[in-house]
Motif scaffolding. Structure first.
Motif, short mmCIF file in Angstrom:
data_model
loop_
_atom_site.label_atom_id
_atom_site.label_comp_id
_atom_site.label_asym_id
_atom_site.label_seq_id
_atom_site.Cartn_x
_atom_site.Cartn_y
_atom_site.Cartn_z
N LEU A 498 0.82 -1.21 0.00
CA LEU A 498 0.00 0.00 0.00
C LEU A 498 0.86 1.26 0.00
CD1 LEU A 498 -2.95 -0.89 2.43
CD2 LEU A 498 -3.15 -0.17 0.04
N LEU A 499 1.97 1.22 0.72
CA LEU A 499 2.87 2.37 0.72
C LEU A 499 3.35 2.68 -0.69
CD1 LEU A 499 5.06 1.71 3.89
CD2 LEU A 499 3.55 3.66 3.51
N TRP A 500 3.63 1.65 -1.45
CA TRP A 500 4.06 1.85 -2.82
C TRP A 500 2.92 2.39 -3.69
CZ3 TRP A 500 8.13 2.64 -5.59
CH2 TRP A 500 8.10 2.47 -6.97
N GLU A 501 1.74 1.81 -3.53
CA GLU A 501 0.59 2.24 -4.33
C GLU A 501 0.19 3.69 -4.02
OE1 GLU A 501 -2.61 -0.47 -3.71
OE2 GLU A 501 -1.46 -2.23 -4.36
N LEU A 502 0.37 4.09 -2.76
CA LEU A 502 -0.09 5.40 -2.32
C LEU A 502 1.04 6.44 -2.27
CD1 LEU A 502 -2.38 4.26 0.65
CD2 LEU A 502 -3.10 4.90 -1.65
N ARG A 503 2.16 6.15 -2.92
CA ARG A 503 3.31 7.05 -2.81
C ARG A 503 2.99 8.44 -3.34
NH1 ARG A 503 3.77 3.55 -6.86
NH2 ARG A 503 4.56 4.17 -8.91
N ASP A 504 2.21 8.54 -4.44
CA ASP A 504 1.86 9.86 -4.97
C ASP A 504 0.93 10.60 -4.02
OD1 ASP A 504 3.40 9.45 -7.23
OD2 ASP A 504 1.73 8.60 -8.39
N MET A 505 0.01 9.87 -3.42
CA MET A 505 -0.91 10.48 -2.46
C MET A 505 -0.15 11.00 -1.24
SD MET A 505 -4.25 8.67 -0.73
CE MET A 505 -5.50 9.65 0.11
N ARG A 506 0.85 10.25 -0.80
CA ARG A 506 1.62 10.66 0.37
C ARG A 506 2.49 11.88 0.05
NH1 ARG A 506 2.33 7.09 4.47
NH2 ARG A 506 4.57 7.45 4.61
N LYS A 507 3.01 11.95 -1.19
CA LYS A 507 3.76 13.13 -1.61
C LYS A 507 2.85 14.35 -1.63
CE LYS A 507 7.27 10.84 -4.47
NZ LYS A 507 7.78 10.68 -5.85
N ILE A 510 2.37 15.78 1.77
CA ILE A 510 3.51 16.59 2.21
C ILE A 510 3.44 17.98 1.59
CG2 ILE A 510 6.02 16.79 2.12
CD1 ILE A 510 6.16 13.74 2.22
N LEU A 511 3.09 18.06 0.31
CA LEU A 511 2.97 19.36 -0.36
C LEU A 511 1.86 20.20 0.26
CD1 LEU A 511 3.42 18.26 -4.10
CD2 LEU A 511 5.07 19.46 -2.65
N MET A 512 0.73 19.56 0.58
CA MET A 512 -0.38 20.28 1.23
C MET A 512 0.04 20.80 2.60
SD MET A 512 -3.53 17.70 0.23
CE MET A 512 -4.77 18.64 1.12
N ARG A 513 0.80 19.99 3.30
CA ARG A 513 1.26 20.40 4.62
C ARG A 513 2.23 21.58 4.51
NH1 ARG A 513 4.72 16.81 8.93
NH2 ARG A 513 3.70 17.51 10.83
N ASN A 514 3.12 21.52 3.54
CA ASN A 514 4.07 22.61 3.32
C ASN A 514 3.36 23.91 2.92
OD1 ASN A 514 6.15 20.86 3.90
ND2 ASN A 514 6.69 20.48 1.76
N GLU A 515 2.33 23.77 2.08
CA GLU A 515 1.58 24.95 1.66
C GLU A 515 0.84 25.57 2.84
OE1 GLU A 515 -1.72 26.34 -1.72
OE2 GLU A 515 -1.28 24.20 -1.40
N GLN A 565 -5.59 13.22 4.74
CA GLN A 565 -4.82 12.38 5.65
C GLN A 565 -5.68 11.24 6.21
OE1 GLN A 565 -3.24 14.29 9.18
NE2 GLN A 565 -1.41 13.01 9.10
N ARG A 566 -6.93 11.55 6.54
CA ARG A 566 -7.84 10.51 7.04
C ARG A 566 -8.12 9.48 5.94
NH1 ARG A 566 -11.66 9.44 11.07
NH2 ARG A 566 -10.89 11.21 12.25
N GLU A 567 -8.28 9.96 4.70
CA GLU A 567 -8.52 9.05 3.59
C GLU A 567 -7.32 8.11 3.41
OE1 GLU A 567 -9.20 9.20 -1.27
OE2 GLU A 567 -9.42 11.03 -0.07
N CYS A 568 -6.12 8.66 3.48
CA CYS A 568 -4.91 7.85 3.37
C CYS A 568 -4.81 6.88 4.54
CB CYS A 568 -3.68 8.76 3.32
SG CYS A 568 -2.10 7.90 3.09
N HIS A 569 -5.11 7.38 5.72
CA HIS A 569 -5.12 6.61 6.96
C HIS A 569 -6.04 5.39 6.82
CE1 HIS A 569 -5.43 6.45 11.48
NE2 HIS A 569 -6.68 6.12 11.25
#
Length: 632
Positions: A498-507, A510-515, A565-569
């Motif tokens: 799942l970590l591999w499948e969701l790598r774009d979502m996790r990136k 991070i961008l949303m958090r930085n913004e 984040q909840r969706e990813c969670h």
């Protein structure tokens, strides 16, 4: 006469950095005996880690893979003549290897069958070796471990060698526990109608016995997810209960219970059901029974199930229904033994159950099947210790008696630190003869000191122990003994996929958090300017308007980030999220894995994918200031 070149595809031995010869040879020889006999010859001998020889009468191809195995190596060819037989002997020495994922230690014997009829005796040495291992099957390293220093490899049985099917085994445990609560401990009969959701609970949770809460926390022991029974606690409730103390609670016994083994999932689920039942039906549960007492009763019911043999009788009757079949267990253990290492089994299960499970794993034999149980599986171990009572077993000062088990009858024989003791007045020749047998010996009880003596182990750091239980297998063996450890985490297989499948979502997260952080910085700047800088009325109005827009944008970003984040969670687990993470922090379970497990992987059989002489090295640690310097 037939020509044998060292590139003949019929049979090859591929030597990596520590064995690759510096030259290639072409020989003419009498091609007898036939090639298929080779494995039968090799499998009976233990290969030295530093020196071995092969008959010249066999057709062997040796390749030096150049850049694929970049380690510096030396090899010399020696011809030895003994009893009229010529042998080609390679003696090698290895300097420090270059850091390359492709420089695996690989010895390949191609086109051969094992004595058990397996197509490839060791997966890492099969023709396809050298390719990248699927991420879900990889072994991950927390602390450097050179397998060349390991002289003995030990295994736990339950949930390590034997992987139970949660949907059947845990349901069996749950049903048995409910019946004990009703019929032995006097709980309402309504409990018999309850069902078990084996997907609901996960490892790494903490039960708050006094409050009836179930917690998931990060590595700093901050509670990030909390439920009272099956009702989620609000952020405010979590803060009021767990976030206001000046001294961080240890979250350990006696007030808390750790769900750190797969055996505990059913009892955690039942505890949550009882909490909801008590809250909804206070008249049906005595006022004297609080949440902590309910948990104690659940534990007592579980122990009753184990003591009366309810669970084990069912598993023994139909092991295929409760245990996953794994045809790789035998080749794995044979590979370890063929590499010159001892193997041992240490389990809390008693001999009768151990024999049934290991028969099923090693030969598909069952009590009532066409192939009845025997003791053939013992050939794969040097020592088997049952009824070990881990984690107490790992304390050398433990005064537990060590009994030898007579496999046929299950009779326990008194020993003096492993040496059979004849009965007074009866020399018992059978027992004395047994003590001279060099085959696998079976024991019950004892402590780690007895095990070291039986295996002639002088240094604890020369032992690798593989288990599934952080506390019972890994923590104690690592902290108390200094054993090297490997933790089996079956959940990891799905998690890394799942970590591999969701790598774009996790990136994107991070961008949303930085913004969001960038917008908040602008808000702070405007607030500061408005408060301390001398600005005109017109500029002040423009700043207020800009501030309002930024605050609105911040709130939108915060909400979007929380939802994403909840969706990813929930992609990992609908309630508890990612096993190894709590928010952006490592979970408490992940923190324990990192601290106490030298290696960790999803299945014990993944060891077959690596050379038994592999040097495991951890990835580089990154601190926060380093992470932000890396490209996203």
């Amino acid at each position: 006469m037939s020509q044998c070149c060292f590139s003949n595809p019929a049979f090859s031995a591929t030597f990596p950095s520590c064995f690759a010869p510096s030259i290639l040879l072409s020989l003419e020889y009498d091609s007898s005996p036939p090639l298929p006999c080779l494995y039968n010859t090799l499998s009976t001998m233990r290969l030295s880690k530093r020196h071995f020889s092969l008959p010249l009468s066999l057709c062997i191809s040796v390749f030096s893979h150049g850049s694929r195995f970049p380690g510096k190596l030396q090899a010399r060819r020696e011809f030895l003549h003994s009893a009229g037989a010529s042998r080609l002997c390679f003696t090698s020495s290895m300097e420090e290897q270059q850091a390359s994922a492709l420089s695996e230690n690989v010895v390949q014997f191609h086109s051969l069958g094992s004595k058990d009829g397996c197509e490839a005796p060791h997966k890492w040495s099969s023709p396809g070796a050298g390719k990248k291992i699927d991420i879900s099957k990889q072994i991950f390293c927390n602390r450097s471990l050179n397998m060349r220093n390991i002289i003995a490899v030990g295994f736990d049985m339950d949930y390590t060698l034997a992987q139970y099917k949660s949907e059947t085994f845990e349901s069996l445990a749950y049903d048995g526990t409910v019946r004990k609560l009703v019929y032995d401990l006097g709980y309402p009969s309504e409990l018999l109608e309850w069902t078990f959701d084996w997907n609901y609970m996960v490892r790494g949770l903490v039960l708050d016995k006094k409050r009836g809460n179930i917690l998931k926390m990060d590595r700093h022991k901050y509670v990030k997810v909390a439920y009272h029974g099956f009702r989620e606690l609000s952020k405010e409730d979590k803060t009021d209960i767990y976030g206001s103390s000046l001294i961080r609670d240890s979250y350990d016994e006696p007030d808390y219970a750790l769900i750190d083994t797969l055996f505990s999932l059913a009892e955690a689920y039942l505890f949550a059901q009882l909490v909801d039942f008590k809250d909804s039906n206070p008249e049906k549960i005595s006022k004297d029974i609080d949440y902590a007492r309910m948990y104690k009763d659940v534990r007592a019911a579980v122990d009753l199930c184990h003591r009366d043999g309810t669970l084990k009788q069912m598993v023994a009757k139909e092991p295929h229904r409760y245990i996953n079949e794994d045809t790789t267990i035998v080749p794995l253990i044979k590979m370890i033994r063929d590499s010159g290492r001892s193997t041992f089994l240490v389990t809390n299960s008693l001999w009768d159950y151990t024999n049934i499970v290991m028969n099923f794993l090693c030969g598909g034999r069952t009590v009532h099947g066409p192939h009845t149980c025997n003791f053939d599986w013992l050939q794969y171990f040097d020592v088997v210790i049952t009824g070990s009572a881990k984690p107490g077993f790992f304390h050398e000062e433990s005064r537990a008696n060590l009994f030898e088990v007579e496999p046929q009858s299950g009779m326990l024989i008194n020993t003096d630190n492993g040496t059979p003791m004849p009965q007074v007045g009866d020399p018992s020749p059978k027992i004395l003869l047994k003590s001279k047998d060099k085959g696998c010996r079976v024991f019950q009880g004892g402590n780690v000191g007895h095990l070291h003596s039986l295996l002639s182990i002088e240094s604890s750091s020369h032992v690798l122990y593989v288990g599934d239980h952080i506390y019972g297998d890994i923590l104690r063996s690592k902290k108390v003994l200094g054993w090297r450890t490997m933790l089996v985490v079956p959940e990891l297989e799905k998690e890394v996929e799942l970590l591999w499948e969701l790598r774009d979502m996790r990136k994107q997260l991070i961008l949303m958090r930085n913004e969001r952080d960038s917008v908040e910085d602008k808000i702070h700047h405007l607030n500061w300017s408005q408060k301390f800088e001398d600005v005109s009325e017109n500029d002040n109005q423009e700043m207020l308007a800009a501030l309002k827009d930024l605050e609105s944008k911040r709130d939108q970003l915060r909400l979007s980030h929380q939802q994403a984040q909840r969706e990813c969670h929930q992609k990992f687990h609908k309630v508890w999220g990612q096993l190894m993470k709590t928010g952006y922090q490592s979970s408490r379970f992940a923190h324990q894995v990192e601290r106490f497990a030298c290696l960790y992987t999803s299945q014990v059989s993944n060891l077959r994918l690596y050379s038994p002489d592999k040097y495991y090295r951890p990835s580089e640690d990154f601190m926060s200031h380093e992470f932000h310097l890396l490209p996203l």
